[in-house]
Design a protein around this motif. Structure first.
Motif, short mmCIF file in Angstrom:
data_model
loop_
_atom_site.label_atom_id
_atom_site.label_comp_id
_atom_site.label_asym_id
_atom_site.label_seq_id
_atom_site.Cartn_x
_atom_site.Cartn_y
_atom_site.Cartn_z
N ALA A 206 0.83 -1.21 0.00
CA ALA A 206 0.00 0.00 0.00
C ALA A 206 0.86 1.27 0.00
O ALA A 206 0.50 2.27 -0.63
N VAL A 207 1.99 1.23 0.70
CA VAL A 207 2.83 2.44 0.74
C VAL A 207 3.97 2.34 -0.29
O VAL A 207 4.89 3.15 -0.28
N GLN A 208 3.92 1.32 -1.13
CA GLN A 208 4.88 1.10 -2.24
C GLN A 208 6.32 1.00 -1.75
O GLN A 208 7.24 1.59 -2.32
N LEU B 73 3.25 2.70 10.45
CA LEU B 73 4.64 2.43 10.86
C LEU B 73 5.57 2.52 9.65
O LEU B 73 6.62 3.18 9.71
N LEU B 74 5.17 1.88 8.56
CA LEU B 74 6.05 1.88 7.38
C LEU B 74 6.21 3.28 6.80
O LEU B 74 7.30 3.65 6.36
N ARG B 75 5.12 4.05 6.82
CA ARG B 75 5.24 5.44 6.31
C ARG B 75 6.24 6.22 7.16
O ARG B 75 7.04 6.98 6.64
N ALA C 26 9.88 5.18 6.45
CA ALA C 26 10.32 5.56 5.09
C ALA C 26 10.34 7.08 4.91
O ALA C 26 10.59 7.57 3.81
N GLY C 27 10.08 7.80 5.99
CA GLY C 27 10.08 9.26 5.89
C GLY C 27 8.85 9.80 5.19
O GLY C 27 8.81 10.96 4.76
N GLN C 28 7.80 8.97 5.07
CA GLN C 28 6.59 9.43 4.37
C GLN C 28 5.60 10.13 5.30
O GLN C 28 4.62 10.68 4.83
#
Ligand SMILES: Cc1cc2nc3c(=O)[nH]c(=O)nc-3n(C[C@H](O)[C@H](O)[C@H](O)COP(=O)(O)OP(=O)(O)OC[C@H]3O[C@@H](n4cnc5c(N)ncnc54)[C@H](O)[C@@H]3O)c2cc1C
Length: 551
Positions: free
Chosen positions: A485-487, A531-533, A536-538
């Motif tokens: 989803a967050v690529q 968490l993943l965003r 990844a600095g998103q």
């Protein structure tokens, strides 16, 4: 490696010393197009940065040239890398062999190594030459840098006088203490002059080795003299028998013509030493740290960003870690799965490490100075011997130098924490800290399984019910889905907590491409995509960085 011919690339690296070459190896093994501009056709002549830490050897493993590096060493395999500290001279009765970095060796996947910097550079030049995405321009000097919103342009001049322009998305100055990139990007530097001129000499002598036979085998010998204000006279082995590297304080007005290296060597040794000089140079004891490691699309790394006295062998090792930190972030941004603001975390994570490392070195010199002023065997032998014994105990404690990023905005560290070097190594997986190695049930090491992207390690409980296994599988599926989803490319490694893996202390460990832990816990957060965003600095809360387009 292709020859220079096309001059549009993703990253221009100015300076092909060890840090620039390491960065080229890191980006090149990830397939990122790079042009490396290095003024010199040959590697530097002075052995300089010889002690490479276990952590640095991990970099060489990931760059695919650790075996070549070990094969290039001049000392026999297993030669103890460590030092002797002596009072007044190497012939004196007061000395000890402090425990060194070997005490933290188990927390890394590779062993430390020692070899002259020119051999390290040769190995890296060879590795970089084998990478298709790296164009090496040796014998070219970068003379001008233009930065704007859309990209960078570097003008390089060959020895023949011919010039070329290279365009890219980013430029990294790995061009040493007098960095042209730092200067032209308008990055300031804070300097602390310790007010001491030093000589650096390389010489050959069989006598010195023979005179050191009373000590356990070691690679470095540090002499503390009451008149030298805490600055060292220092010998380092270049090979096992006769080549030595030496530095020592000299008067402020010393020149290479006036310094009597042979006399200084004999004074530090305390016994007659016939020596044949190979190199003599002078340098000043100072610390220079750039105010930031980034200005827009320009970055600096290695000595261009930080330089300090070569006490403790931190300079090159710190520079190589800069390269690794920056390489995965540039790769992520160029691949499009992280926004440009991820690059802001390079300076935020790496600069505090240099500041605290330099301070630790300055504090060490001051502490030695205070000790030498306060205690003297001539004034009070018993008091001196007690204090000297106390130093031995202090210096054999496990080192508390453990660079970490607990306070980074892309790491889920404890509230209120900062990035720095004060910490302890541990097997537990802790957000912001290097992941310690562990064996998987396949017999391979966890670090062998980590990829170039983020990795989630999932450790299931011993004797799990079918329900538990299904739950673990569902969690892994949920985070894979969140990554899609967050690529963000994400690898998942699943194993049990058996065979010592419970020592990680967490069932889920999210590891960055530089083998640092971004997050660890016993259950996945309710929203794994959030968490993943963040890692990844998103995350929106981060300050925006420059807009970026792939060159
Ligand atoms: C006496 C001494 C002992 C040391 N011992 C250790 C140790 O044991 N362990 C350790 O970790 N560190 C040690 N260091 C520090 C270590 O040597 C440096 O930190 C290391 O060389 C830094 O590497 P670098 O690639 O950043 O810079 P450099 O080695 O300075 O390389 C910079 C490169 O950029 C090139 N360049 C510069 N300007 C341009 C331009 N305009 N265009 C193209 N090319 C350019 C130069 O030719 C050079 O090759 C020691 C240093 C000294 C002086």
């Amino acid at each position: 490696m292709t020859e220079p011919g096309q001059f549009r690339t993703s990253v221009i690296i100015v300076g092909g010393g060890p840090v620039g070459l390491g960065l080229a190896a890191a980006l090149g093994t990830a397939g990122v197009p790079v042009v490396l501009v290095e003024r010199s056709r040959t590697v530097s002549a002075v052995p300089k940065g010889q002690n490479l830490t276990a952590r640095s050897l991990e970099h060489f493993y990931f760059w695919g040239c650790v075996d070549q590096l070990r094969a290039a060493r001049l000392l026999p395999s297993g030669f103890p890398i460590g030092g002797i500290t002596a009072y007044q001279s190497l012939a004196g009765s007061y000395w000890y062999a402090p425990a060194g970095r070997e005490t933290v060796g188990d927390f890394y996947f590779q062993r430390a190594e020692r070899l002259p910097q020119y051999l390290t550079e040769s190995v890296l030049r060879g590795r970089v030459a084998a990478l298709d995405s790296v164009v090496g321009m040796y014998g070219w000097s970068a003379i001008d840098l233009r930065l704007d919103e859309g990209g960078v342009r570097v003008t390089a001049r060959a020895e023949s006088g011919a010039t070329r322009e290279i365009d890219a998305a980013f430029v990294v100055g790995c061009d040493g203490v007098r960095s042209m990139v730092r200067e032209q990007a308008g990055i300031g530097c804070s300097a602390t002059d310790l007010g001491q001129r030093m000589v650096l000499a390389v010489f050959r002598s069989a006598d010195l080795n023979a005179g050191l036979a009373r000590f356990p085998a070691r690679t470095t010998y540090r002499v503390l003299h009451p008149e030298l204000k805490g600055f060292w006279r220092f010998f380092g082995r270049v090979d096992p028998e006769e080549t030595w590297f030496f530095h020592a304080p000299v008067p402020a007005d010393a020149t290479t013509g006036t310094v009597d290296v042979a006399a200084l060597v004999e004074e530090a040794a305390g016994f007659p030493v016939a020596c044949e000089s190979e190199y003599v140079g002078l340098w000043n004891m100072r610390v220079d740290i750039a105010d930031t490691y980034q200005r827009g699309r320009a970055f600096i790394a290695g000595d261009a960003a930080h330089s300090h006295p070569p006490y403790g062998a931190y300079g090159l090792n710190t520079g190589l870690e800069d390269a690794v930190n920056l390489a995965w972030k540039l790769t992520a941004v160029l691949r499009g799965w992280a926004p440009a603001r991820l690059l802001d975390t390079y300076s935020a994570e790496r600069r505090p490490i240099a500041v605290e490392t330099a301070q630790a070195i300055i504090d060490g010199i001051s502490a030695d100075h205070a000790f030498l002023d306060r205690y003297s065997p001539e004034r009070d032998r018993i008091e001196f011997e007690q204090a000297w014994g106390g130093r031995t105990v202090g210096e054999t404690a496990p080192p508390s130098y453990e660079p970490h990023y607990e306070g980074s905005p892309i790491v889920c560290g404890p509230a209120g924490s900062v990035c720095g070097v004060r910490g302890q190594h541990a097997q537990a997986a802790r957000a912001g800290h290097h992941l310690s190695p562990a064996l998987l049930s396949s017999g391979r090491n966890v670090l062998e399984e980590l990829g170039r992207d983020y990795t989630l390690i999932v450790l299931t409980q011993d004797g799990l019910t079918q329900d538990g296994l299904t739950q673990a599988g569902a969690s892994a599926a949920a985070i894979r889905e969140a990554a899609r989803a967050v690529q963000m490319p994400l690898r998942v490694i699943a194993d049990t907590v058996e065979d010592g893996r419970a020592a990680y202390g967490s069932r889920y460990i999210l590891v960055r491409p530089d083998q640092y832990v971004a997050w660890a816990g016993n259950r996945l957060p309710a929203d794994p995509a959030e968490l993943l965003r963040r890692v990844a600095g998103q995350a929106e809360s981060e300050p925006p960085g420059p807009s970026v387009s792939q060159a």
